[in-house]
Every structure is written in C-alpha cells, then in structure tokens.
Design a protein around this motif. Structure first.
Motif, PDB file in Angstrom:
ATOM      1  N   GLU A 217     -29.771 -36.261 -45.606  1.00  0.00           N
ATOM      2  CA  GLU A 217     -30.270 -35.575 -44.416  1.00  0.00           C
ATOM      3  C   GLU A 217     -31.786 -35.682 -44.339  1.00  0.00           C
ATOM      4  O   GLU A 217     -32.353 -35.915 -43.260  1.00  0.00           O
ATOM      5  CB  GLU A 217     -29.835 -34.105 -44.435  1.00  0.00           C
ATOM      6  CG  GLU A 217     -30.343 -33.287 -43.262  1.00  0.00           C
ATOM      7  CD  GLU A 217     -29.792 -33.751 -41.920  1.00  0.00           C
ATOM      8  OE1 GLU A 217     -30.485 -33.568 -40.903  1.00  0.00           O
ATOM      9  OE2 GLU A 217     -28.664 -34.308 -41.887  1.00  0.00           O
ATOM     10  N   MET A 220     -33.018 -39.171 -43.135  1.00  0.00           N
ATOM     11  CA  MET A 220     -32.542 -39.654 -41.851  1.00  0.00           C
ATOM     12  C   MET A 220     -33.682 -39.992 -40.881  1.00  0.00           C
ATOM     13  O   MET A 220     -33.633 -41.004 -40.178  1.00  0.00           O
ATOM     14  CB  MET A 220     -31.582 -38.642 -41.226  1.00  0.00           C
ATOM     15  CG  MET A 220     -30.477 -39.260 -40.405  1.00  0.00           C
ATOM     16  SD  MET A 220     -29.381 -40.365 -41.351  1.00  0.00           S
ATOM     17  CE  MET A 220     -28.517 -39.199 -42.411  1.00  0.00           C
ATOM     18  N   MET A 224     -34.333 -43.590 -39.107  1.00  0.00           N
ATOM     19  CA  MET A 224     -34.372 -43.754 -37.648  1.00  0.00           C
ATOM     20  C   MET A 224     -35.688 -44.379 -37.198  1.00  0.00           C
ATOM     21  O   MET A 224     -35.713 -45.201 -36.284  1.00  0.00           O
ATOM     22  CB  MET A 224     -34.170 -42.400 -36.971  1.00  0.00           C
ATOM     23  CG  MET A 224     -32.749 -41.865 -37.078  1.00  0.00           C
ATOM     24  SD  MET A 224     -32.446 -40.398 -36.061  1.00  0.00           S
ATOM     25  CE  MET A 224     -33.455 -39.190 -36.908  1.00  0.00           C
ATOM     26  N   GLN A 251     -23.098 -37.073 -42.824  1.00  0.00           N
ATOM     27  CA  GLN A 251     -24.184 -37.959 -43.243  1.00  0.00           C
ATOM     28  C   GLN A 251     -23.767 -39.423 -43.154  1.00  0.00           C
ATOM     29  O   GLN A 251     -24.534 -40.268 -42.681  1.00  0.00           O
ATOM     30  CB  GLN A 251     -24.628 -37.610 -44.669  1.00  0.00           C
ATOM     31  CG  GLN A 251     -25.116 -36.187 -44.867  1.00  0.00           C
ATOM     32  CD  GLN A 251     -26.212 -35.803 -43.897  1.00  0.00           C
ATOM     33  OE1 GLN A 251     -27.066 -36.611 -43.543  1.00  0.00           O
ATOM     34  NE2 GLN A 251     -26.187 -34.554 -43.437  1.00  0.00           N
ATOM     35  N   THR A 253     -21.460 -40.703 -41.233  1.00  0.00           N
ATOM     36  CA  THR A 253     -21.328 -41.063 -39.820  1.00  0.00           C
ATOM     37  C   THR A 253     -22.684 -41.387 -39.217  1.00  0.00           C
ATOM     38  O   THR A 253     -22.837 -42.382 -38.480  1.00  0.00           O
ATOM     39  CB  THR A 253     -20.652 -39.914 -39.048  1.00  0.00           C
ATOM     40  OG1 THR A 253     -19.345 -39.676 -39.596  1.00  0.00           O
ATOM     41  CG2 THR A 253     -20.520 -40.258 -37.573  1.00  0.00           C
ATOM     42  N   LYS A 254     -23.690 -40.580 -39.524  1.00  0.00           N
ATOM     43  CA  LYS A 254     -25.050 -40.840 -39.028  1.00  0.00           C
ATOM     44  C   LYS A 254     -25.566 -42.176 -39.557  1.00  0.00           C
ATOM     45  O   LYS A 254     -26.138 -42.984 -38.799  1.00  0.00           O
ATOM     46  CB  LYS A 254     -25.998 -39.719 -39.457  1.00  0.00           C
ATOM     47  CG  LYS A 254     -25.763 -38.376 -38.792  1.00  0.00           C
ATOM     48  CD  LYS A 254     -26.727 -37.338 -39.369  1.00  0.00           C
ATOM     49  CE  LYS A 254     -26.422 -35.941 -38.898  1.00  0.00           C
ATOM     50  NZ  LYS A 254     -27.323 -34.936 -39.534  1.00  0.00           N
ATOM     51  N   ASP A 257     -23.879 -45.056 -37.890  1.00  0.00           N
ATOM     52  CA  ASP A 257     -24.379 -45.207 -36.525  1.00  0.00           C
ATOM     53  C   ASP A 257     -25.757 -45.878 -36.502  1.00  0.00           C
ATOM     54  O   ASP A 257     -26.139 -46.491 -35.492  1.00  0.00           O
ATOM     55  CB  ASP A 257     -24.467 -43.848 -35.830  1.00  0.00           C
ATOM     56  CG  ASP A 257     -23.099 -43.288 -35.466  1.00  0.00           C
ATOM     57  OD1 ASP A 257     -22.119 -44.053 -35.470  1.00  0.00           O
ATOM     58  OD2 ASP A 257     -23.014 -42.072 -35.186  1.00  0.00           O
TER      59      ASP A 257
END
Length: 322
Positions: A217, A220, A224, A251, A253-254, A257
């Motif tokens: 987390e 992230m 990004m 986490q 899934t993020k 993605d």
C-alpha cells in the motif's frame, strides 16, 4: 522427546539417513558451543558467504547452523533474477542471509539496501556484513517498512524470524508458537520516502510476517508515478490476510491494474498444493526445509489471486511489471 523423534522421522523421509546424521552432528556441536564453550555465535558458510549465527536463537540461526541452508526455493529465484549492477531493497533483512546472497549476485557495481527493525537482528546483520567486507555494497538501516512514516509497535518473538507487526492474526493461526517476549516501539518508513536520494530499485525481497500488505500500500503511489517499478518477491502469509481489514487481494488487484503480473509462484509443499487441479505443472521442484516445493511460472492473474488469498499453499510470489 516426542517432538525430537518426529523431527528425526521427518528428516529421514525428506533428506535420508546420512544427511540426518550430519544434522545431528551439527546439533551436538551447536549445543557444545552454547552450553560448554559459552560462546554467543558460531561461524558457518551459508550459500557461499560466511555468517555469524546466534547459538541461542531457536529460529533462523538454528536452522542455518544445523542444515547449512534454508529456503532453497527462494534462493533459486533470487539467483535466477538478479544480475550484476542491479539494486536490491531487502525488507526484513533479519541477520543477512539474503542480503549477503544478493550482494554476491549484484557485485561491486550493484547495491543492496537492507532494512531490519529488530535491534538484535540488526546488530548481527551488521556483523555479517562486516565479516564479508561488503559494507560498500550493503547499506543497512534499522527501520521497519510500512504504509506510513512514524513509529509502530513491534512484537518480539523468541525466534528471530517470527517477529511481527500483526500478533492477533499470527496467534489465531499459529497456535503453540505465538509467545512474544516483549513489544517495542520501532521507527517505520514509507518505502517511497525511504528510496528518495537512493539508486533506482530493481528488485524488492520481503519476508515480513504479513506486513507486506501495508508495504505494498505504501509503495503504490511510487508505482503509479513511475518512481518505483521493481520486481517484487514476497513471502506469502495467507492466514494474516483479511479482505475487510487487511486485504492482500486488494493490493494484488491494484498492482495487476498497474501492469504487474505473477511471474512465479512457489508452493509451500508439493504434496498438499493444488496447482495441478488447474492444470499447472512446476517447471522445477526443489527439496528444501523438509518438503518439496514447486516453482510455477505462467499462472494467470485470476488464479494467482485465488491461490494466494483463498486456496493457500503458496510459499512465495514473484511479481514483475510488463
């Protein structure tokens, strides 16, 4: 006595008579050094590098002192993935077995940032770095990784590799091995803040007893923004995952993605793993830690989430960004 007999029986099955007798010899030597010579450490070569091992530690030091190796499955993946000149962030470096191994692969042109929150582990980590003359490659920091920067409560176990930030989950699923000696306050840092001013990270390894959810987390934002894009090897702790309060599913899934995919999954124990039910075949099976573990490449994102979060029997996961 019963526990000892079970251990020997398991060792005979996994490693054979001669190897088990060698383990017994190492156990006797360990006790001799501890009980008669009254020395705090023994020195032993582990995965090609010299290490001091704590004779009073019932955790990783004891395993390495007796068997001379540990987690050959993850050692294999680290060796396969690392190249000269790469930069590694080792989160939960413990006493340094992986950091030393990583340094040997990345060489003098590479770098290993090794972070460890336990004062005792950190002291021995530094002794092992100095023993091998690797302070130019391995930079150590006594801090825990988290989703924020500040101070957190750290639960100290008698075994050096079982300290945790999540005692309530740990106790629920590891009955009989959940006694903590003390709690201490330790500094924690968001990885995006930690890497500022450091060389770009190519590879992250972490074994942090469930806290990988918080670390991911915290990473992230950097992923990004593009300041972080490393391969991520983490040890899975499914009993500590909770879709409501502590979700590894969220986490993953993020990360998927954002372009990550599950490059490799390692089974906990091939005799119990269920990968074959979905028609997956290990590209390699490695005998280690008393079990056989399969190295699986090419597992789909959907199946990877199901194995890691629902089915289980996943020891470790390597994520890579495409």
């Amino acid at each position: 006595m019963i526990k000892t007999l079970k251990w020997f029986a398991s060792s005979f099955r996994a490693d054979g008579v001669l190897t088990t007798l060698a383990y017994l010899k190492n156990i006797l030597y360990l006790r001799y050094v501890r009980d008669f010579k009254k020395q705090p450490f023994i020195q032993k070569k582990i995965h090609g590098t010299n290490m001091y091992l704590d004779v009073n530690d019932p955790g990783i030091s004891r395993t390495l002192a007796i068997k001379g190796t540990r987690e050959r499955d993850q050692v294999y993946v680290v060796q396969r993935e690392l190249q000269k000149g790469m930069v590694v962030l080792d989160i939960g470096a413990n006493i340094g077995s992986y950091a030393l191994l990583e340094a040997s692969f990345v060489g003098s042109e590479g770098k290993v940032y090794a972070i460890e929150p336990s004062p005792q582990n950190f002291e021995l980590l530094n002794k092992n770095v100095a023993l091998n003359g690797l302070s130019d490659i391995i930079e150590t920091c006594r801090v825990g990784a988290a989703d924020r920067t500040g101070v957190a409560q750290f639960f100290v176990h008698e075994a050096s590799n079982l300290h945790t930030f999540h005692p309530e989950k740990y106790q629920q699923f590891r009955t009989g091995r959940n006694e903590f000696r003390e709690t201490i306050d330790v500094e924690v840092v968001n990885i995006c803040e930690f890497i500022q001013g450091k060389r770009p990270i190519d590879f992250i390894r972490m074994d942090i007893e469930g806290y990988e959810v918080e670390v991911m987390e915290g990473m992230m934002q950097g992923i990004m923004e593009g300041s972080l894009s490393p391969k991520i090897l983490f040890e899975s702790h499914r009993p500590k995952y909770d879709d409501i309060h502590h979700s590894m599913r969220a986490q993953l899934t993020k990360l998927f993605d954002l372009g990550y995919y599950p490059k490799t999954l390692i089974s906990t124990d091939e005799s119990r793993a269920l990968f074959s039910e979905k028609k997956y075949t290990p590209q390699r099976v490695i005998n280690t830690d008393g079990v056989k573990r399969g190295i699986y490449d090419g597992i789909s994102k959907k199946d990877a989430i199901e194995f890691i979060c629902d089915i289980g029997y996943v020891r470790a996961v390597l994520l890579e960004r495409s």
